[in-house]
Motif scaffolding. Structure first.
Motif, PDB file in Angstrom:
ATOM      1  N   SER A 267       0.829  -1.199   0.000  1.00 28.79           N
ATOM      2  CA  SER A 267       0.000   0.000   0.000  1.00 28.79           C
ATOM      3  C   SER A 267       0.871   1.259   0.000  1.00 28.79           C
ATOM      4  O   SER A 267       0.571   2.232  -0.698  1.00 28.79           O
ATOM      5  N   LEU A 268       1.939   1.240   0.764  1.00 31.33           N
ATOM      6  CA  LEU A 268       2.869   2.367   0.807  1.00 31.33           C
ATOM      7  C   LEU A 268       3.525   2.572  -0.557  1.00 31.33           C
ATOM      8  O   LEU A 268       3.650   3.703  -1.031  1.00 31.33           O
ATOM      9  N   ALA A 269       3.923   1.497  -1.208  1.00 30.95           N
ATOM     10  CA  ALA A 269       4.548   1.586  -2.528  1.00 30.95           C
ATOM     11  C   ALA A 269       3.565   2.133  -3.557  1.00 30.95           C
ATOM     12  O   ALA A 269       3.941   2.954  -4.405  1.00 30.95           O
ATOM     13  N   LYS A 270       2.312   1.701  -3.476  1.00 38.40           N
ATOM     14  CA  LYS A 270       1.300   2.202  -4.414  1.00 38.40           C
ATOM     15  C   LYS A 270       1.066   3.695  -4.222  1.00 38.40           C
ATOM     16  O   LYS A 270       0.946   4.443  -5.189  1.00 38.40           O
ATOM     17  N   ASN A 271       0.996   4.118  -2.968  1.00 33.48           N
ATOM     18  CA  ASN A 271       0.824   5.549  -2.696  1.00 33.48           C
ATOM     19  C   ASN A 271       2.034   6.351  -3.157  1.00 33.48           C
ATOM     20  O   ASN A 271       1.885   7.458  -3.682  1.00 33.48           O
ATOM     21  N   ALA A 272       3.220   5.809  -2.965  1.00 28.71           N
ATOM     22  CA  ALA A 272       4.430   6.485  -3.436  1.00 28.71           C
ATOM     23  C   ALA A 272       4.422   6.604  -4.954  1.00 28.71           C
ATOM     24  O   ALA A 272       4.830   7.623  -5.516  1.00 28.71           O
ATOM     25  N   ASN A 273       3.926   5.580  -5.634  1.00 33.13           N
ATOM     26  CA  ASN A 273       3.854   5.625  -7.090  1.00 33.13           C
ATOM     27  C   ASN A 273       2.882   6.703  -7.564  1.00 33.13           C
ATOM     28  O   ASN A 273       3.133   7.385  -8.562  1.00 33.13           O
ATOM     29  N   LEU A 274       1.766   6.864  -6.847  1.00 35.55           N
ATOM     30  CA  LEU A 274       0.826   7.932  -7.191  1.00 35.55           C
ATOM     31  C   LEU A 274       1.451   9.309  -6.944  1.00 35.55           C
ATOM     32  O   LEU A 274       1.216  10.247  -7.716  1.00 35.55           O
TER      33      LEU A 274
ATOM     34  N   VAL B   1       4.648   9.945  -7.243  1.00 38.62           N
ATOM     35  CA  VAL B   1       5.573  10.120  -8.370  1.00 38.62           C
ATOM     36  C   VAL B   1       4.807  10.579  -9.605  1.00 38.62           C
ATOM     37  O   VAL B   1       5.257  11.453 -10.349  1.00 38.62           O
ATOM     38  N   MET B   2       3.621  10.019  -9.841  1.00 39.82           N
ATOM     39  CA  MET B   2       2.797  10.433 -10.978  1.00 39.82           C
ATOM     40  C   MET B   2       2.471  11.921 -10.882  1.00 39.82           C
ATOM     41  O   MET B   2       2.585  12.663 -11.857  1.00 39.82           O
ATOM     42  N   PHE B   3       2.084  12.378  -9.697  1.00 38.56           N
ATOM     43  CA  PHE B   3       1.778  13.796  -9.505  1.00 38.56           C
ATOM     44  C   PHE B   3       3.016  14.652  -9.742  1.00 38.56           C
ATOM     45  O   PHE B   3       2.944  15.698 -10.406  1.00 38.56           O
ATOM     46  N   LEU B   4       4.153  14.219  -9.229  1.00 36.97           N
ATOM     47  CA  LEU B   4       5.391  14.976  -9.431  1.00 36.97           C
ATOM     48  C   LEU B   4       5.790  14.997 -10.902  1.00 36.97           C
ATOM     49  O   LEU B   4       6.319  16.005 -11.399  1.00 36.97           O
ATOM     50  N   LEU B   5       5.531  13.912 -11.616  1.00 36.58           N
ATOM     51  CA  LEU B   5       5.781  13.898 -13.061  1.00 36.58           C
ATOM     52  C   LEU B   5       4.885  14.904 -13.774  1.00 36.58           C
ATOM     53  O   LEU B   5       5.325  15.580 -14.714  1.00 36.58           O
TER      54      LEU B   5
ATOM     55  N   ALA C 182      -7.437  13.061 -13.363  1.00 33.82           N
ATOM     56  CA  ALA C 182      -7.952  11.805 -12.805  1.00 33.82           C
ATOM     57  C   ALA C 182      -9.475  11.782 -12.640  1.00 33.82           C
ATOM     58  O   ALA C 182     -10.145  10.954 -13.230  1.00 33.82           O
ATOM     59  N   ASN C 183     -10.017  12.651 -11.855  1.00 35.50           N
ATOM     60  CA  ASN C 183     -11.463  12.622 -11.608  1.00 35.50           C
ATOM     61  C   ASN C 183     -12.179  13.864 -12.102  1.00 35.50           C
ATOM     62  O   ASN C 183     -13.389  13.947 -11.999  1.00 35.50           O
ATOM     63  N   GLY C 184     -11.429  14.821 -12.641  1.00 31.70           N
ATOM     64  CA  GLY C 184     -12.056  16.070 -13.031  1.00 31.70           C
ATOM     65  C   GLY C 184     -12.010  16.373 -14.510  1.00 31.70           C
ATOM     66  O   GLY C 184     -12.338  17.478 -14.925  1.00 31.70           O
ATOM     67  N   ALA C 185     -11.634  15.421 -15.342  1.00 31.97           N
ATOM     68  CA  ALA C 185     -11.521  15.677 -16.777  1.00 31.97           C
ATOM     69  C   ALA C 185     -12.897  15.919 -17.386  1.00 31.97           C
ATOM     70  O   ALA C 185     -13.869  15.252 -17.039  1.00 31.97           O
ATOM     71  N   GLN C 186     -12.970  16.874 -18.291  1.00 31.74           N
ATOM     72  CA  GLN C 186     -14.215  17.162 -18.999  1.00 31.74           C
ATOM     73  C   GLN C 186     -14.596  16.005 -19.917  1.00 31.74           C
ATOM     74  O   GLN C 186     -15.750  15.629 -20.019  1.00 31.74           O
TER      75      GLN C 186
ATOM     76  N   VAL D 250      11.669   7.557 -15.786  1.00 29.19           N
ATOM     77  CA  VAL D 250      10.842   7.541 -14.577  1.00 29.19           C
ATOM     78  C   VAL D 250       9.370   7.384 -14.960  1.00 29.19           C
ATOM     79  O   VAL D 250       8.625   6.630 -14.322  1.00 29.19           O
ATOM     80  N   TYR D 251       8.961   8.068 -16.031  1.00 34.46           N
ATOM     81  CA  TYR D 251       7.573   7.920 -16.480  1.00 34.46           C
ATOM     82  C   TYR D 251       7.281   6.474 -16.882  1.00 34.46           C
ATOM     83  O   TYR D 251       6.233   5.924 -16.525  1.00 34.46           O
TER      84      TYR D 251
END
Length: 114
Positions: A3-10, A12-16, A59-63, A101-102
């Motif tokens: 769970s920690l690794a998955k959150n860290a990956n998310l 990283v996605m935001f930082l990308l 993620a959740n706000g795309a038109q 990284v991406y």
């Protein structure tokens, strides 16, 4: 632990995502010939990327949220655009690292169904 690794990956996605905006801004301010052009490119390129991401990729706000292959194409073009901006600005190594990284991040998101 997973769970920690998955959150860290998310994270990283935001930082990308932020990195794409910083990369396009940097590109615009380095390739412009004079200050008006630098301002136009340095602020316009990230603004264009923001609009595209807000309309199709957020993620959740795309038109118009994209899924499947369309989403893959959007991400490759969007994050690839960030890496390409670094390379075109004369920063080859950071551009290659950004792309790598991406790729790892995307592979983990697919593996973990994020």
């Amino acid at each position: 632990m997973l769970s920690l690794a998955k959150n860290a990956n998310l994270l990283v996605m935001f930082l990308l995502e932020l990195g794409v905006l910083a990369s396009t801004c940097y590109w615009g301010f380095t390739v412009g010939q004079n200050w008006p052009v630098k301002l136009l490119l340095g602020l316009g390129a990230p603004a264009l990327f923001i609009v595209v991401w807000a309309v199709f990729g957020a993620a959740n706000g795309a038109q118009i949220p994209l899924t499947g292959l369309a989403r893959v194409a959007l991400e490759v073009l969007w994050f690839g655009g960030g890496a390409a901006a670094l390379v075109m600005a004369g920063r080859l190594t950071p551009g290659v690292v950004f792309a790598a990284v991406y790729v790892v991040n995307a592979a983990l998101r697919v593996l973990w169904k994020q």
